[in-house]
Design an enzyme around this catalytic site. Structure first.
Site, PDB file in Angstrom:
ATOM      1  N   MET A  37       0.362   2.648  -6.420  1.00 50.70           N
ATOM      2  CA  MET A  37       0.812   3.611  -7.064  1.00 50.70           C
ATOM      3  C   MET A  37       1.995   4.753  -6.576  1.00 50.70           C
ATOM      4  O   MET A  37       1.344   5.409  -5.867  1.00 50.70           O
ATOM      5  CB  MET A  37      -0.682   4.134  -7.591  1.00 50.70           C
ATOM      6  CG  MET A  37      -1.556   2.880  -8.546  1.00 50.70           C
ATOM      7  SD  MET A  37      -3.087   3.488  -9.029  1.00 50.70           S
ATOM      8  CE  MET A  37      -2.116   4.273 -10.773  1.00 50.70           C
ATOM      9  N   ASP A  93       6.512   2.034 -13.191  1.00 52.19           N
ATOM     10  CA  ASP A  93       6.151   1.258 -13.499  1.00 52.19           C
ATOM     11  C   ASP A  93       4.659   0.653 -12.088  1.00 52.19           C
ATOM     12  O   ASP A  93       4.160   0.188 -12.984  1.00 52.19           O
ATOM     13  CB  ASP A  93       7.004   0.674 -12.478  1.00 52.19           C
ATOM     14  CG  ASP A  93       8.730   0.399 -13.014  1.00 52.19           C
ATOM     15  OD1 ASP A  93       8.981   0.679 -14.340  1.00 52.19           O
ATOM     16  OD2 ASP A  93       9.641   0.298 -12.098  1.00 52.19           O
ATOM     17  N   CYS A 136      10.996   0.107   4.531  1.00 54.77           N
ATOM     18  CA  CYS A 136       9.223   0.364   3.645  1.00 54.77           C
ATOM     19  C   CYS A 136       8.955  -0.501   3.623  1.00 54.77           C
ATOM     20  O   CYS A 136       7.740  -1.020   3.409  1.00 54.77           O
ATOM     21  CB  CYS A 136       9.885   1.707   2.503  1.00 54.77           C
ATOM     22  SG  CYS A 136       8.538   2.223   2.160  1.00 54.77           S
ATOM     23  N   GLY A 177       4.979   6.296 -10.177  1.00 58.45           N
ATOM     24  CA  GLY A 177       5.948   6.403 -11.424  1.00 58.45           C
ATOM     25  C   GLY A 177       5.416   5.252 -13.046  1.00 58.45           C
ATOM     26  O   GLY A 177       4.354   4.856 -12.329  1.00 58.45           O
ATOM     27  N   CYS A 184      14.060   7.493  -1.393  1.00 58.11           N
ATOM     28  CA  CYS A 184      12.832   8.954  -1.539  1.00 58.11           C
ATOM     29  C   CYS A 184      13.203  10.567  -1.019  1.00 58.11           C
ATOM     30  O   CYS A 184      12.153  11.276  -1.477  1.00 58.11           O
ATOM     31  CB  CYS A 184      11.253   7.733  -1.495  1.00 58.11           C
ATOM     32  SG  CYS A 184      11.637   7.643  -0.091  1.00 58.11           S
TER      33      CYS A 184
END
Length: 391
Positions: free
Chosen positions: A20, A25, A113, A23, A209
């Protein structure tokens, strides 16, 4: 229509860890799984110093994102944990990002990532928690195939994120679930509204990010003092045309920011970090029909044998629609692709991701490009830096 846990290959009450981010989505992913009767455990990763305020609408992963994820978890009545992965993220993603630019490459930190943090470290945490699956909000489809699960493009082609998941392994795919891959974005937001999630209208992330202001060169200079060393801008014959303030400011295919006037527009053809040179030339000289790729990651069981060829569709950057090509894999796992039609602005450091129709086969990092004899005869020739990279 609500999800069914059966559709995801999970039994009623199955424990599922959801990544999580805060956001819409990932929040909808958690909500739909909870609605389907799964025991959802939300995990938010603190990946870098997130105390800074959001710089502008659409910037990613500001400090409020952890708060948003926690609010959604409270709304759903699920357990929620925040894990400090800042040191791991710095080493596995941010340092790699900076060093790649110093090598004259154009990196994709989102792939690293997924590969090194979400689908490795977080997946291990999910297993430790006794989960049956790790679910994310990626727009990609996990489809049952004759030899096991396959990774397919999302139904929403504009949102498809399969390009960024090329390094996913078969073992990881067995454990992963992607509930949003069969939905358009509008449907995802409609679910968020229906389920009363506070993030229903939250803007999508648009930046890397850890570069919320979009100025990646500033991040590199802070991480690697002296990275912006000046050098020469040269033509294909090595003649000096101008000066630059650091190779980290340039990527293959770039036109703006050269500061060189001439009778025709000039484009960056190659970045030679070792010599601190930026090689420029006319647009036609960007064309390449040979792409050299490092060791291939391959999800399926049908990887070509060394020396064998296979027809594929190759995406050469995230926004690239794909180009028909012949793939030949070498004994060391690397590969060479011969494109049916030459492509421009193919940059080392980007990913070359391979498809068979909707199915994503795998891919690898582009190490260099070249021209076939036929293309060389009709263009301005290869640049020394590209030929060196190809070798």
């Amino acid at each position: 229509m609500p999800l069914s846990s059966v559709d995801l290959g999970l039994g009623h009450g199955a424990r599922v860890v959801v990544a999580m981010s805060g956001g819409v989505d990932s929040s909808v992913t958690a909500a739909l799984l909870a609605e389907a009767g799964c025991e959802v455990v939300g995990i938010t990763l603190q990946l870098y110093a997130q105390a800074a305020p959001r710089s502008r609408p659409g910037a990613c992963c500001a400090g409020e994102d952890i708060y948003d994820a926690r609010r959604v978890a409270d709304r759903l009545g699920i357990r929620h944990y925040v894990l400090d992965y800042e040191a791991r993220f710095r080493q596995a993603v941010i340092d790699d990002f900076a060093d790649s630019y110093l090598r004259g490459e154009t990196p994709i930190p989102c792939v690293r990532c997924n590969e090194r943090v979400k689908f490795r470290d977080l997946l291990a945490v999910a297993r430790d928690l006794g989960a049956e699956a790790l679910a994310t909000g990626h727009y990609v489809r996990r489809v049952a195939g004759p030899a096991g699960p396959e990774l397919h493009r999302a139904i929403d082609g504009v949102r498809d994120q399969s390009y960024f998941l090329f390094a996913t392994t078969r073992e990881q795919l067995e454990f992963l679930r992607f509930p949003l891959g069969g939905m358009p974005k509008e449907q995802v937001r409609a679910h968020a509204e229906r389920l009363g999630l506070s993030v229903a209208a939250k803007p999508d992330s648009q930046d890397i990010c850890f570069v919320p202001d979009g100025r990646y060169t500033g991040v590199i200079e802070r991480l690697r003092p002296g990275a912006a060393e000046p050098g020469a801008i040269v033509d294909q014959e090595g003649r000096v045309l101008g000066r630059h303030e650091g190779v980290i400011h340039f990527t293959v295919g770039q036109r703006r920011g050269l500061g060189i006037a001439g009778p025709e527009p000039l484009y960056v053809l190659a970045v030679d970090a070792a010599r601190r040179e930026v090689v420029v030339g006319p647009q036609a000289a960007l064309l390449r029909d040979r792409v050299f790729v490092g060791p291939l990651a391959w999800i399926g069981s049908d990887i070509p044998a060394p020396g064998a060829e296979r027809s594929v569709m190759a995406r050469l950057r995230s926004s690239h629609p794909g180009a028909p090509a012949r793939l030949e894999r070498a004994a060391d796992g690397s590969a060479e692709l011969t494109l049916e039609e030459p492509e421009a602005a193919t940059a080392p450091g980007q990913a070359c991701v391979l498809y068979d129709g909707e199915r994503m086969l795998g891919g690898g990092w582009i190490t260099g490009t070249g021209q076939s004899a036929a293309l060389t005869a009709t263009s301005c020739g290869s640049t020394p830096a590209n030929e060196a990279a190809a070798a």
